[in-house]
Design an enzyme around this catalytic site. Structure first.
Site, PDB file in Angstrom:
ATOM      1  N   LYS A 182       0.859  -1.195   0.000  1.00 53.89           N
ATOM      2  CA  LYS A 182       0.000   0.000   0.000  1.00 53.89           C
ATOM      3  C   LYS A 182       0.895   1.244   0.000  1.00 53.89           C
ATOM      4  O   LYS A 182       1.477   1.616   1.014  1.00 53.89           O
ATOM      5  CB  LYS A 182      -0.920   0.056   1.218  1.00 53.89           C
ATOM      6  CG  LYS A 182      -1.965   1.166   1.021  1.00 53.89           C
ATOM      7  CD  LYS A 182      -2.505   1.727   2.310  1.00 53.89           C
ATOM      8  CE  LYS A 182      -1.752   2.898   2.840  1.00 53.89           C
ATOM      9  NZ  LYS A 182      -1.840   4.155   2.088  1.00 53.89           N
ATOM     10  N   GLU A 185      -1.273   7.363  -0.270  1.00 53.78           N
ATOM     11  CA  GLU A 185      -2.294   7.875  -1.198  1.00 53.78           C
ATOM     12  C   GLU A 185      -1.873   9.210  -1.819  1.00 53.78           C
ATOM     13  O   GLU A 185      -2.381   9.607  -2.863  1.00 53.78           O
ATOM     14  CB  GLU A 185      -3.649   8.020  -0.487  1.00 53.78           C
ATOM     15  CG  GLU A 185      -3.710   9.041   0.661  1.00 53.78           C
ATOM     16  CD  GLU A 185      -3.244   8.485   1.990  1.00 53.78           C
ATOM     17  OE1 GLU A 185      -2.395   7.571   2.013  1.00 53.78           O
ATOM     18  OE2 GLU A 185      -3.727   8.978   3.043  1.00 53.78           O
ATOM     19  N   SER A 235       4.459   8.164  10.425  1.00 53.95           N
ATOM     20  CA  SER A 235       4.566   8.955  11.655  1.00 53.95           C
ATOM     21  C   SER A 235       4.501   8.050  12.885  1.00 53.95           C
ATOM     22  O   SER A 235       3.993   6.926  12.828  1.00 53.95           O
ATOM     23  CB  SER A 235       3.425   9.973  11.695  1.00 53.95           C
ATOM     24  OG  SER A 235       2.197   9.276  11.643  1.00 53.95           O
ATOM     25  N   CYS A 290      13.039  11.455   7.154  1.00 57.49           N
ATOM     26  CA  CYS A 290      13.064  10.980   8.542  1.00 57.49           C
ATOM     27  C   CYS A 290      14.462  11.108   9.120  1.00 57.49           C
ATOM     28  O   CYS A 290      14.646  10.993  10.325  1.00 57.49           O
ATOM     29  CB  CYS A 290      12.588   9.549   8.634  1.00 57.49           C
ATOM     30  SG  CYS A 290      13.734   8.400   7.896  1.00 57.49           S
ATOM     31  N   GLU A 391       8.056  16.944  15.847  1.00 58.31           N
ATOM     32  CA  GLU A 391       8.513  16.747  14.471  1.00 58.31           C
ATOM     33  C   GLU A 391       7.754  17.726  13.572  1.00 58.31           C
ATOM     34  O   GLU A 391       6.524  17.691  13.515  1.00 58.31           O
ATOM     35  CB  GLU A 391       8.257  15.310  14.007  1.00 58.31           C
ATOM     36  CG  GLU A 391       8.762  15.081  12.587  1.00 58.31           C
ATOM     37  CD  GLU A 391       8.578  13.644  12.090  1.00 58.31           C
ATOM     38  OE1 GLU A 391       7.550  13.028  12.390  1.00 58.31           O
ATOM     39  OE2 GLU A 391       9.479  13.163  11.377  1.00 58.31           O
TER      40      GLU A 391
HETATM   41  P1  NAD Z   1       1.622   8.956   7.983  1.00 63.32           P
HETATM   42  O1  NAD Z   1       1.832   8.247   9.265  1.00 63.32           O
HETATM   43  O2  NAD Z   1       0.623  10.041   7.932  1.00 63.32           O
HETATM   44  O3  NAD Z   1       1.195   7.923   6.825  1.00 63.32           O
HETATM   45  C1  NAD Z   1       1.916   6.725   6.609  1.00 63.32           C
HETATM   46  C2  NAD Z   1       0.968   5.674   6.054  1.00 63.32           C
HETATM   47  O4  NAD Z   1      -0.052   5.415   7.018  1.00 63.32           O
HETATM   48  C3  NAD Z   1       0.276   6.109   4.772  1.00 63.32           C
HETATM   49  O5  NAD Z   1       0.274   5.020   3.875  1.00 63.32           O
HETATM   50  C4  NAD Z   1      -1.127   6.497   5.223  1.00 63.32           C
HETATM   51  O6  NAD Z   1      -2.099   6.204   4.260  1.00 63.32           O
HETATM   52  C5  NAD Z   1      -1.348   5.656   6.465  1.00 63.32           C
HETATM   53  N1  NAD Z   1      -2.140   6.337   7.505  1.00 63.32           N
HETATM   54  C6  NAD Z   1      -2.156   7.667   7.776  1.00 63.32           C
HETATM   55  N2  NAD Z   1      -2.963   7.918   8.836  1.00 63.32           N
HETATM   56  C7  NAD Z   1      -3.457   6.732   9.232  1.00 63.32           C
HETATM   57  C8  NAD Z   1      -4.341   6.334  10.279  1.00 63.32           C
HETATM   58  N3  NAD Z   1      -4.880   7.226  11.109  1.00 63.32           N
HETATM   59  N4  NAD Z   1      -4.645   5.027  10.402  1.00 63.32           N
HETATM   60  C9  NAD Z   1      -4.097   4.110   9.584  1.00 63.32           C
HETATM   61  N5  NAD Z   1      -3.254   4.435   8.569  1.00 63.32           N
HETATM   62  C10 NAD Z   1      -2.927   5.715   8.399  1.00 63.32           C
HETATM   63  O7  NAD Z   1       3.075   9.464   7.506  1.00 63.32           O
HETATM   64  P2  NAD Z   1       3.413  10.385   6.261  1.00 63.32           P
HETATM   65  O8  NAD Z   1       2.948  11.767   6.546  1.00 63.32           O
HETATM   66  O9  NAD Z   1       3.008   9.733   4.998  1.00 63.32           O
HETATM   67  O10 NAD Z   1       5.012  10.324   6.297  1.00 63.32           O
HETATM   68  C11 NAD Z   1       5.788  11.175   7.095  1.00 63.32           C
HETATM   69  C12 NAD Z   1       6.169  10.509   8.395  1.00 63.32           C
HETATM   70  O11 NAD Z   1       6.876   9.303   8.121  1.00 63.32           O
HETATM   71  C13 NAD Z   1       7.109  11.349   9.231  1.00 63.32           C
HETATM   72  O12 NAD Z   1       6.726  11.244  10.572  1.00 63.32           O
HETATM   73  C14 NAD Z   1       8.463  10.697   9.014  1.00 63.32           C
HETATM   74  O13 NAD Z   1       9.391  10.880  10.056  1.00 63.32           O
HETATM   75  C15 NAD Z   1       8.071   9.269   8.886  1.00 63.32           C
HETATM   76  N6  NAD Z   1       9.082   8.484   8.200  1.00 63.32           N
HETATM   77  C16 NAD Z   1       9.859   7.665   8.958  1.00 63.32           C
HETATM   78  C17 NAD Z   1      10.863   6.928   8.360  1.00 63.32           C
HETATM   79  C18 NAD Z   1      11.754   6.044   9.189  1.00 63.32           C
HETATM   80  O14 NAD Z   1      12.621   5.388   8.618  1.00 63.32           O
HETATM   81  N7  NAD Z   1      11.585   6.004  10.502  1.00 63.32           N
HETATM   82  C19 NAD Z   1      11.059   7.013   6.976  1.00 63.32           C
HETATM   83  C20 NAD Z   1      10.234   7.854   6.232  1.00 63.32           C
HETATM   84  C21 NAD Z   1       9.239   8.586   6.864  1.00 63.32           C
END
Ligand code: NAD
Length: 491
Positions: A182, A185, A235, A290, A391
């Site tokens: 997945k 989006e 996140s 990240c 963050e």
């Molecule tokens: P996000 O958590 O909003 O979304 C990540 C995924 O989860 C997406 O596919 C999204 O569709 C899904 N999602 C979002 N909200 C959800 C919910 N309430 N319930 C279930 N699924 C949900 O993250 P983002 O904004 O796409 O990415 C940025 C974040 O990712 C930042 O916090 C960054 O630090 C982190 N990140 C971490 C790493 C790492 O290696 N630790 C790498 C890249 C990004």
């Protein structure tokens, strides 16, 4: 102006299930934007649990014969995939820039990192080997083999659309598992193209399935009894949610979360050589990494010089459409995220930090509707302020001066996230002490973005990582296999 839903030029994406592109079982969708232009470039279907069921069924059907496919034949599919990715690096990079906003150079770099993961997974015939020992008792031998788990899934964030799914997918299928992916989006296009290329790599139908969508798809993956393991990147709040929900449903889970990364500058740092990479750490990919630097921690007397040089470097950046030559920093992902980053700058001012470079109000010629935030620098930030603690995931640097290395380490330790951290110094002793004591799991010494290559483990600690086995490196083979021990005696 017609509504997006009425515009035939805006394409609704499909899911890829059982070797075919198929319509999602829903009309609900998410508008995908080109963040530099502010225009809609596609619609991601917000697929449902029924779409996840169909993908898992296809993956489960494909599993027995994929598991029995010779490991070197599985690797051959990945060699073909790698060759196709090499041929299409620029095309995929352009898609990444269009859907995400990062500059073309940054996008190319991220596609190269994706390819490196595929390359490492091509080593499966060597890397998947188990262990054996004869005569563990008289006439009794023991051997250990790694067996695939079954259907596994990965859920990706928006910030590295081409790369993050490849932290998992090549290792998962090289190990003999079948896969449900997945993507975020917000950035579905590059994975759509990469899935086409996988299909052209003689991948049997059902081995890789792609389900577009948002949280409903994530929750259905967590709950599905047919899925054995889940990899998540995003996140902290969602990482924790996925870890709890999917482990509760009996799955193996690795969930990589958010970050607040501290960049420590010692008085003996070689700033002439370092300031470029320090600035790149804060402002590369518009701070949406990240591993991005978030808090600059100058130690002792280096404060004024480090601050002034970071200010100069921030002011030298050219903000604009990442697809255009000469641009060194693109927009952030969305209008919503831009507003969130801007609100942090407002809060920094309100909480009393000293704003030295203000990214609010940044305008880009010919791109009036892009989601731009200029590079921003705050001085005299304390960890109690929102900008020093939370963050932001945007191009905002907070300078938090301290008196000693111990104080810097204390600052890092007191933060709940522990993804990455760096030290800039000419002292081996300080570097060694820092690498040993820092709570973050990815440490840079005179490196601004300490990104482990595909053959090393990637992932943080504390609230930046939930699970045991990290992404790629040797951990990937552990994560995607079960170790079976056979003890035998022949009469
Ligand atoms: P996000 O958590 O909003 O979304 C990540 C995924 O989860 C997406 O596919 C999204 O569709 C899904 N999602 C979002 N909200 C959800 C919910 N309430 N319930 C279930 N699924 C949900 O993250 P983002 O904004 O796409 O990415 C940025 C974040 O990712 C930042 O916090 C960054 O630090 C982190 N990140 C971490 C790493 C790492 O290696 N630790 C790498 C890249 C990004």
């Amino acid at each position: 102006m017609p509504q997006v839903a009425d515009r035939p030029d805006v394409q609704m994406l499909d899911n890829f299930i059982g070797g075919r592109w198929v319509k999602a079982q829903t009309d609900a969708c998410f508008d995908v934007h080109n963040p530099a232009v502010g225009s809609v470039i596609g619609r991601t279907p917000l697929s449902t649990a029924a779409d996840v069921d169909a993908a898992v069924e296809a993956a489960a059907r494909a599993f027995p014969s994929w598991r029995d496919t010779a490991v070197n034949a599985r690797a051959q599919v990945l060699y073909k995939f790698k060759a196709l990715l090499e041929q299409h690096v620029d095309e995929i990079a352009r898609l990444v820039t269009t859907e995400h906003g990062k500059t073309l150079d940054e996008a190319r770099g991220s596609v190269r990192r994706a390819i490196e993961c595929v390359e490492v997974a091509c080593g499966a015939p060597s890397l998947l080997q188990g262990a054996a020992l004869e005569d563990i008792a008289s006439g009794i031998d023991c051997h250990v083999v790694r067996q695939p788990l079954g259907v596994v899934a990965a859920i990706a964030p928006f910030n590295f659309p081409a790369m993050v799914p490849m932290w998992f997918l090549p290792f998962g299928i090289a190990s003999g598992n079948t896969f449900v992916l997945k993507p975020s989006e917000q950035v579905p296009w590059s994975q759509r193209r990469m899935t086409d290329l996988l299909q052209q790599s003689d991948l049997p139908p059902g081995v890789v399935n792609l389900v577009n969508g948002g949280s409903d798809v994530v929750n259905a993956i967590c709950d599905h009894q047919g899925i054995r393991a889940v990899s998540f990147v995003g996140s902290t709040a969602v990482a924790k949610h996925v870890y709890q929900r999917a482990t509760h449903a009996g799955k193996r889970v690795q969930a990589l979360g958010g970050a607040k990364n501290f960049i420590v500058v010692m008085p003996d740092a070689d700033l002439d050589r370092s300031i470029g990479v320090i600035s790149e750490s804060f402002y590369g990919c518009a701070g949406e990494r990240c591993l991005a630097g978030s808090v600059l921690v100058p130690v002792g007397g280096v404060h004024a010089e480090a601050r002034d040089r970071l200010v100069a470097a921030a002011k030298a950046l050219k903000v604009g459409d990442g697809a255009q030559p000469g641009v060194t920093m693109g927009p952030v992902i969305s209008a919503k995220h831009r507003d969130r980053v801007l609100s942090y700058i407002d809060r920094g001012v309100a909480e009393g930090a000293s704003l030295l470079v203000d990214g609010r109000g940044t305008r880009v010629e010919n791109r009036p509707d892009g989601y731009f935030v200029g590079p921003t620098v705050f001085d005299q930030v304390s960890p109690r302020m929102a900008i020093g603690r939370e963050e932001i995931f945007g191009p905002v640097a907070s300078i938090c001066p301290v008196k000693s290395l111990d104080e810097a380490l204390g600052l890092i330790e007191s933060h709940p996230n522990a993804n990455a951290t760096s030290i800039f110094t000419s002292s081996g002793k300080a570097a060694r002490e820092f690498a040993k004591q820092a709570t973050a799991s990815m440490v840079g010494v005179n490196i601004g973005v300490a990104a482990p290559m595909a053959y090393f483990p990637f992932g943080g600690a504390k609230d930046s990582f939930f699970g045991d086995l990290k992404a790629h490196g040797r951990d990937a083979w552990e994560f995607y296999t079960d170790k079976k021990v056979t003890i035998s005696r022949w009469f």
